[in-house]
Every structure is written in structure tokens, then in C-alpha cells.
Design an enzyme around this catalytic site. Structure first.
Site: not given
Ligand code: GLY
Length: 407
Positions: A118, A183
Site C-alpha cells: 500500500d 486495488d
Molecule cells: N484495500 C483498499 C480498499 O479497501 O479499497
């Protein structure tokens, strides 16, 4: 490769086309912008105040009458400073800039963080926007270190960046598996930036490989996105498709779909590779044609959730769609681009209405009401979320540049 900015692409595109008539929706949204940004800035001044006395953390959501904060290594750590930067970009208010700088400075400590994928979210939203709007000498190095940290999670054999670490111990849910979530496309922007700004050229190759593999594996025939792909780390074969934050493995989690549209549009902007534009458009067309999309274009949290029309909306996904569709509108052929832009404008008209946009002092001083983080995990259901606010402001700034400044 030439870097396209939204304004540059819009200018080039409009030079080739007859001027599109300004729709009533666009005129209404443009007229609303000054009041919306003034309200949003006041609301965030209140949120900055709520943070008094809290160190080394960021506001993430408001739930059960309490402010929930996160530490710098959380995937959501960059969104609050990032939102302050967008507010500063529009308002030019010095107090907002000071707050943005203060919260951005905290992110220095995650520059080498390798605990998940992330870091692109954490750093591009905060330090990336800071570099763009009020550069300081240290910002570049933080982003370059962050890109190296992200690449440390790349697996040469699979050609993919590992999203999450494995669980520990025999029988752990993720042991011996290699998980990739859609993501992750969002984190590639950090690699693209770094490759163009003095970083290892390998960063670009890693971003390309990850995007190509995601393009190949992460979508159904109708271009709806799976959330989690569970790979065998020995041979890259897919063990299973997991529902993750979506209602089911066969459904379409709205925020996952929004990451796909945004991520592939961004990769096309950065690389010029038509395969990415095609994927972004097919993902966006899925959304345009989705029978379960409400009339106000503020999506349910999952397009196939069993209880529609009584399911929660997710304003975070709606805001990401709005921002992504605006960017895609500048990259796609004219007619499609107009459809994407109209969709974004309709949803922003709804999101800036009192049904979703909180009055100053309400909603824990967050901007958007009604976000859904992880309904199957019974976490963050129908609450304000800092990432919803971030992409809402980004979409409004993008609209301002396209519809007001570019005129
Ligand atoms: N992992 C990012 C989200 O919850 O969209």
C-alpha cells in the site's frame, strides 16, 4: 514517454473537436464549486482541530460517535494530508497548507515500509501531492525510497507484486499462497513516477508486468473485476478467486471495480499502452451498463449484493469512479469520453448534495456520509471514510480544471 496531464489532454482533445455544449448538469456543478470547497475547507479545519493532542496518526473514519485514527503504516494514512492538499490547491488558504505540510511530514517514517503493497497509496496521496503543490527538497527522496520498498515485494517468477503477507503457521488462511488484489493497480503510479524521476528503470518494468498480469487474469468476460486472486507461488497458477471485501466471489465489489477503472486509466496516461486504455474503458462500460446502478450514480457497495435496493451505497466507490471517469474522459475517443464525463458529473451533483455531503460540524467533520469499507467483515458500514473524501476532492479538482480553468 510523454506525461499527459488532464488539462493538457483536455486542451488537445478539445482543439480537435467542435466545442461540446455545456450541459445543464455541468453548469450546475461548476456553479456549486466555490461553496462546496468553502464548506469542505471549513469541515476539514474542524477535523484538524479534532486531531489536537493526537500524535503520529491520521483521521480515518467516524464511527459510533468517535474519531477512529490510523498509524502511518496503514493503507489509509496518506488520504488526510492528500485531502488537505486538494483543498489547498483550490482555496489557496495558508492555514490549510500548513496543516497539509504538518501531516505530510509524518509520512517520512514509512518511506522504507515493506509490510504490504500500500505504500503507493500512502505516499502518492500525501508526499506526491505535496511535491506537486509546494515542493520541499526531501519529498523526492521519500518517493524514490517508497518505490524501492514496493518493488521489494515483486516476485520475478510470477511477474507480480505481492499484495499482502502470508498468515503465519500451519493452516493459516494465506500460508503458501500469493495474494494479489485489484486495488494494487493504484500503487503502480508511484513506480511510474519514480521511473521518470531518477529511480531504477526496473520500476517501470515491474509496473508493466504487474499491470499486464492483472489485465490478463483479474477480469471476467464482462470486464467486472475479481477482488482477490490467490496464486500458487511455485508456478503462478490460480488456486482460487476470493470475494474479499465483495459480497461473493462471483459478484462485483464496487470499490474494486473503481480501482480497476482508475488504475488502468492511470497506466494508459503514464505509458500510452492501448491495452490499458481498452481495459479501463471496458471496466467503465461495465459500470455505465450496470442495471443495478442507482439513478443518482452513487453506487451500491457491491453491484450484485443480494439485498439491492436495500443495500448500502458506498460513497467512496462513487467518488473514485467520478475521479477516474473524469480522467478517462480526457483519454478516450470523444463520444465515449463525453459519456464518462456525463456520468462523473451526475454523480458529483449527487455527492455534493446534502444527501451525501455533510454540513459543517456534522459527520465527525468528514465530508461524505455513507461509505462502506468492508461489509462482509462487518467493518466500516455506512460511515464516513477518509479515502471517500480524498477521491471526492480529487474529482472536484479534476472537474474544476476541465470545466472551469480549461475554458
Ligand atoms: N484495500 C483498499 C480498499 O479497501 O479499497
Amino acid at each position: 514517454m510523454k506525461r499527459f496531464t488532464i488539462a493538457a489532454v483536455a486542451a488537445a482533445t478539445s482543439a480537435m473537436l467542435p466545442a461540446a455544449p455545456v450541459s445543464a448538469d455541468e453548469a450546475a456543478l461548476a456553479a456549486r464549486l466555490p461553496a462546496v470547497f468553502a464548506q469542505a475547507a471549513d469541515q476539514y479545519r474542524g477535523l484538524v482541530k479534532r486531531m489536537d493532542g493526537r500524535e503520529n496518526c491520521f483521521p480515518k473514519r467516524w464511527q459510533d460517535g468517535k474519531l477512529v485514527t490510523v498509524k502511518p503504516t496503514d493503507w489509509c494514512s496518506g488520504f488526510f494530508p492528500g485531502s488537505l492538499w486538494y483543498l489547498y490547491e483550490y482555496t489557496k488558504a495558508e492555514d490549510v497548507k500548513s496543516a497539509a505540510e504538518k501531516f505530510t511530514a509524518i509520512q517520512d517514517q514509512v518511506r522504507n515500509y515493506t509490510g504490504n503493497h500500500d505504500i503507493g497509496f500512502m505516499l502518492m496521496t500525501s508526499v506526491g501531492n505535496a511535491l506537486r503543490l509546494a515542493p520541499k527538497p526531501e519529498y523526492k527522496g521519500i518517493l524514490l525510497d517508497g518505490a524501492a520498498a514496493l518493488v521489494s515485494r515483486y516476485d520475478e517468477k510470477l511477474g507480480l507484486i505481492r499484495s499482502w503477507n502470508n498468515g503465519k503457521g500451519k493452516g493459516a488462511m494465506y500460508a503458501d499462497h500469493f495474494l494479489v488484489i485489484v486495488d494494487n493497480m493504484m500503487n503502480l503510479e508511484l513506480l511510474e513516477w519514480a521511473a521518470k524521476n531518477g529511480g531504477d528503470p526496473k520500476f517501470k518494468a515491474v509496473a508493466k508486468s504487474h499491470a499486464d498480469k492483472t489485465n490478463l487474469h483479474h477480469f471476467r468476460d464482462d470486464s467486472s473485476a475479481y477482488h482477490i486472486l490467490d496464486y500458487n507461488p511455485d508456478n503462478g497458477k490460480i488456486f482460487s478467486y476470493r470475494a474479499g471485501q465483495g459480497a461473493s466471489a462471483d459478484g462485483t465489489w464496487a470499490r474494486g471495480q473503481s480501482w480497476a477503472v482508475y488504475g488502468f486509466a492511470m497506466m494508459y496516461r503514464e505509458t500510452g499502452d492501448e491495452a490499458y486504455l481498452s481495459r479501463a474503458m471496458r471496466c467503465a462500460d461495465y459500470v455505465l451498463n450496470e442495471p443495478n446502478m442507482p439513478a443518482d450514480k452513487v453506487t451500491y457497495w457491491d453491484f450484485k449484493a443480494a439485498g439491492i435496493p436495500d443495500e448500502e451505497r458506498d460513497t467512496s466507490a462513487a467518488a473514485i469512479f467520478a475521479s477516474a471517469f473524469l480522467e478517462l474522459s480526457t483519454l478516450a475517443p470523444a463520444e465515449k469520453g463525453r459519456a464518462y464525463r456525463n456520468f462523473a458529473v451526475r454523480s458529483l451533483l449527487a455527492l455534493t448534495s446534502p444527501a451525501y455531503f455533510a454540513a459543517v460540524g456534522e459527520n465527525g467533520n468528514f465530508l461524505l456520509k455513507h461509505g462502506v469499507g468492508h461489509k462482509p467483515g462487518r467493518s466500516e458500514v455506512d460511515v464516513p471514510l477518509n479515502y471517500g473524501d480524498y477521491y471526492f476532492l480529487e474529482a472536484l479538482v479534476r472537474f474544476w480544471k476541465l470545466a472551469v480553468l480549461a475554458k
